[in-house]
Design a protein around this motif. Structure first.
Motif: not given
Length: 364
Positions: A38, A51, A75, A79, A86
């Motif tokens: 990410c 994603r 996740l 972010r 996300t």
């Protein structure tokens, strides 16, 4: 359930963007893998939303079915580190609740869920009173009514921002694609819902890396609103769908190589030329329809002769001659064999239906 105003606003603002680029690993495998992927994606400056697969519906038991809820804090951390919103796939009410608890900005319903109205309704019920964007993938089988029905169920739950994801359809015997794009079905869905964002999922259409750019470009040429492409820091060793994922660096190169087109322009020269050409097409279409009408009238007369002489409707030798002639003639006119066969097949089916109605009537 945590549904902060910040999360709702961020998700809604980004999901409405055009073009919208969503990327991240097929599956969240470890915290290190997810964060690294990410952050590298964010560093490219090409991605609008991250994603990751948290729960993975798999065709057969024994395959990796996702890390589960414990991946959601990873996740959320991605972010916070990147500032990017996300999105994840949800298939049950519990998935929805867990996703929103960890501030996931947007959700999508996968192809295996869209195909089941009971599952879609469960997700819809869990979304009542929640203002979060929801993308809906086409069902795994080519059924537009199921896709439309899923949209209607989510809309009736009060979700205001709904988008579509075209990820291709399962087709027996298909070898070129993992999931046949069947572009005409996606185009029909766009026609039915012209105000709804539609993005393309080349990863699941292709099932490989080498065709991603080709499929992505075609979707942009068809005025799709964005792309969702799987990316992984080490694609060859990914725990799921390794062949179709690309590194963040390769993703950036792929996106840079695409031609981003506009739907229209205000240049008068272009508009005037296009209007004239479209008028020519309209006249030709009218002539083609007139000829097809005359052809069907002749087919009905043939049906009368066959009925009166106890002859079968289908004449295989005659049909093979028509196909051979059509393909050869079409090639000389620059028409592909695939188009000619589909065109003649449609005409043949209508002719058979006409003759069948005639054969069912008694001679006067």
């Amino acid at each position: 359930m945590n549904t902060s105003l910040e999360t709702q606003t961020l998700g809604a603002a980004v999901a409405a963007k055009k073009p919208l680029i969503i990327s991240g690993p097929c599956s969240a495998e470890t915290e290190e893998q997810l964060i690294a992927t990410c952050t590298q994606l964010a560093a490219t400056g090409k991605v609008d939303m991250l994603r990751a697969g948290i729960w993975k519906p798999r065709t057969k038991p024994g395959l990796f079915e996702g890390i589960g809820t414990k991946g959601l804090p990873w996740l959320k951390k991605a972010r916070e580190l990147t500032g990017l919103p996300t999105t994840i796939e949800v298939a049950t009410a519990r998935h929805v609740e867990d996703a929103l608890t960890f501030d996931v900005d947007a959700l999508w319903i996968g192809a295996r869920t869209t195909v089941n109205p009971f599952s879609v309704q469960e997700v819809a019920d869990a979304l009542r009173g929640v203002d979060v964007p929801v993308f809906i993938k086409n069902p795994i089988n080519p059924d537009l009514e199921l896709w439309t029905g899923a949209v209607e169920r989510i809309a009736k739950a009060g979700v205001k921002q709904i988008g579509l994801i075209h990820r291709g359809f399962a087709a027996y015997g298909n070898t070129q694609y993992r999931n046949a794009p069947m572009w005409h079905l996606a185009i029909e869905m766009k026609r039915r819902m012209p105000d709804m964002h539609m993005i393309c999922d080349p990863s699941h259409i292709c099932g490989n890396r080498h065709m991603l750019a080709e499929v992505a470009q075609k979707s942009l040429d068809l005025d799709y609103d964005g792309l969702i492409i799987e990316s992984h820091i080490d694609p060859d060793n990914a725990w799921s769908d390794a062949k179709q994922q690309v590194t963040p660096e390769r993703l950036a190169e792929l996106l840079d190589g695409l031609h981003w087109r506009r739907e229209t322009t205000d240049k008068q020269e272009f508009l005037s030329a296009l209007a004239k050409l479209r008028e020519q097409i309209n006249h030709i279409d009218d002539e083609v329809l007139q000829l097809l009408g005359q052809r069907m009238q002749i087919a009905e007369r043939i049906g009368e002769y066959k009925r009166d002489n106890n002859i079968t409707i289908l004449q295989t030798a005659r049909w093979n001659d028509i196909l051979d002639h059509g393909v050869q003639k079409g090639a000389k006119l620059g028409l592909t064999e695939d188009f000619i066969l589909k065109y003649l097949d449609a005409i043949h089916l209508e002719s058979i239906n006409r003759q069948n109605r005639v054969m069912s009537k008694k001679a006067e």
